[in-house]
Scaffold this active site. Structure first.
Site, PDB file in Angstrom:
ATOM      1  N   CYS A  13       0.865  -1.183   0.000  1.00 34.46           N
ATOM      2  CA  CYS A  13       0.000   0.000   0.000  1.00 34.46           C
ATOM      3  C   CYS A  13       0.904   1.236   0.000  1.00 34.46           C
ATOM      4  O   CYS A  13       2.122   1.115  -0.134  1.00 34.46           O
ATOM      5  CB  CYS A  13      -0.968  -0.008   1.174  1.00 34.46           C
ATOM      6  SG  CYS A  13      -0.228   0.211   2.813  1.00 34.46           S
ATOM      7  N   ASN A  16       2.484   1.523   4.122  1.00 34.01           N
ATOM      8  CA  ASN A  16       2.828   0.288   4.822  1.00 34.01           C
ATOM      9  C   ASN A  16       2.603   0.386   6.327  1.00 34.01           C
ATOM     10  O   ASN A  16       3.319  -0.198   7.122  1.00 34.01           O
ATOM     11  CB  ASN A  16       4.263  -0.137   4.504  1.00 34.01           C
ATOM     12  CG  ASN A  16       4.602  -1.564   4.910  1.00 34.01           C
ATOM     13  OD1 ASN A  16       5.722  -1.831   5.321  1.00 34.01           O
ATOM     14  ND2 ASN A  16       3.680  -2.493   4.797  1.00 34.01           N
ATOM     15  N   CYS A  18      -1.085   0.712   7.309  1.00 30.18           N
ATOM     16  CA  CYS A  18      -2.497   0.349   7.488  1.00 30.18           C
ATOM     17  C   CYS A  18      -2.860  -0.903   6.702  1.00 30.18           C
ATOM     18  O   CYS A  18      -2.846  -2.002   7.231  1.00 30.18           O
ATOM     19  CB  CYS A  18      -3.425   1.493   7.061  1.00 30.18           C
ATOM     20  SG  CYS A  18      -3.343   2.965   8.094  1.00 30.18           S
ATOM     21  N   ARG A  19      -3.171  -0.721   5.438  1.00 27.78           N
ATOM     22  CA  ARG A  19      -3.725  -1.808   4.637  1.00 27.78           C
ATOM     23  C   ARG A  19      -2.779  -2.978   4.440  1.00 27.78           C
ATOM     24  O   ARG A  19      -3.163  -4.134   4.653  1.00 27.78           O
ATOM     25  CB  ARG A  19      -4.181  -1.272   3.270  1.00 27.78           C
ATOM     26  CG  ARG A  19      -5.309  -0.268   3.377  1.00 27.78           C
ATOM     27  CD  ARG A  19      -5.600   0.378   2.044  1.00 27.78           C
ATOM     28  NE  ARG A  19      -4.514   1.281   1.658  1.00 27.78           N
ATOM     29  CZ  ARG A  19      -4.452   1.907   0.491  1.00 27.78           C
ATOM     30  NH1 ARG A  19      -5.392   1.715  -0.420  1.00 27.78           N
ATOM     31  NH2 ARG A  19      -3.448   2.721   0.221  1.00 27.78           N
ATOM     32  N   SER A  20      -1.558  -2.722   4.013  1.00 32.88           N
ATOM     33  CA  SER A  20      -0.671  -3.854   3.704  1.00 32.88           C
ATOM     34  C   SER A  20      -0.219  -4.631   4.948  1.00 32.88           C
ATOM     35  O   SER A  20      -0.186  -5.861   4.896  1.00 32.88           O
ATOM     36  CB  SER A  20       0.517  -3.413   2.845  1.00 32.88           C
ATOM     37  OG  SER A  20       1.282  -2.409   3.452  1.00 32.88           O
ATOM     38  N   ASP A 130      -8.166   3.225   1.683  1.00 29.16           N
ATOM     39  CA  ASP A 130      -7.202   3.559   2.728  1.00 29.16           C
ATOM     40  C   ASP A 130      -7.950   4.036   3.972  1.00 29.16           C
ATOM     41  O   ASP A 130      -8.621   5.062   3.944  1.00 29.16           O
ATOM     42  CB  ASP A 130      -6.258   4.651   2.225  1.00 29.16           C
ATOM     43  CG  ASP A 130      -5.052   4.848   3.129  1.00 29.16           C
ATOM     44  OD1 ASP A 130      -5.093   4.412   4.299  1.00 29.16           O
ATOM     45  OD2 ASP A 130      -4.073   5.429   2.658  1.00 29.16           O
TER      46      ASP A 130
END
Length: 143
Positions: A13, A16, A18-20, A130
């Site tokens: 993401c 690096n 939050c999402r990933s 996000d």
């Protein structure tokens, strides 16, 4: 390069944090619960340099803790080596996909398959929004 018989996936993401790292933690938990974690190399990274060295966002950590999903990660940026050492690079949105494809052009004969993580969603939600920003984050972080 991953060991023989080992599969590999890198979740990506923007920052690096939050999402990933959430995708990495959830995938690792699923692989662990399925008894196949030793067959996988699992990591996550960023397209940007914004958060290098930082831990995952505190809201994401709290969410993972509530669901019993261990999360240990320090933000890093995607490297040229990642395009050669991972079989799959799965990103969260079109901007990440564009950045990764641009970066991959500097790697001769890279082997990674670069895709949107959402392309594997049975509900066909291609883009993983996000959650860093409150207008979306309040929805995600309360689950």
């Amino acid at each position: 390069m991953a060991a023989t018989g080992t599969k590999s996936v890198l979740f990506v993401c923007l920052g690096n944090i939050c999402r990933s790292p959430i995708a990495e933690a959830v995938f690792r938990k699923m692989a662990t619960d399925g008894g196949i974690v030793d067959q996988w190399r699992i990591d996550s990274a960023a397209t940007s340099t914004y958060e290098i060295g930082n831990p995952p966002d505190h809201r994401g950590q709290a969410c993972m803790k509530r669901h019993g999903v261990p999360m240990r990660h320090v933000a890093r940026q995607v490297t040229k080596e990642d395009f050669m050492s991972f079989e799959h690079i799965l990103c969260m949105d079109e901007s990440n996909l564009s950045d990764l494809k641009r970066k991959s052009k500097s790697v001769k004969d890279y082997t990674a398959k670069i895709e949107l993580l959402g392309s594997y969603d049975p509900q066909k939600q291609l883009i993983i929004q996000d959650p860093y920003y409150d207008h979306v984050g309040k929805i995600l972080w309360t689950r």
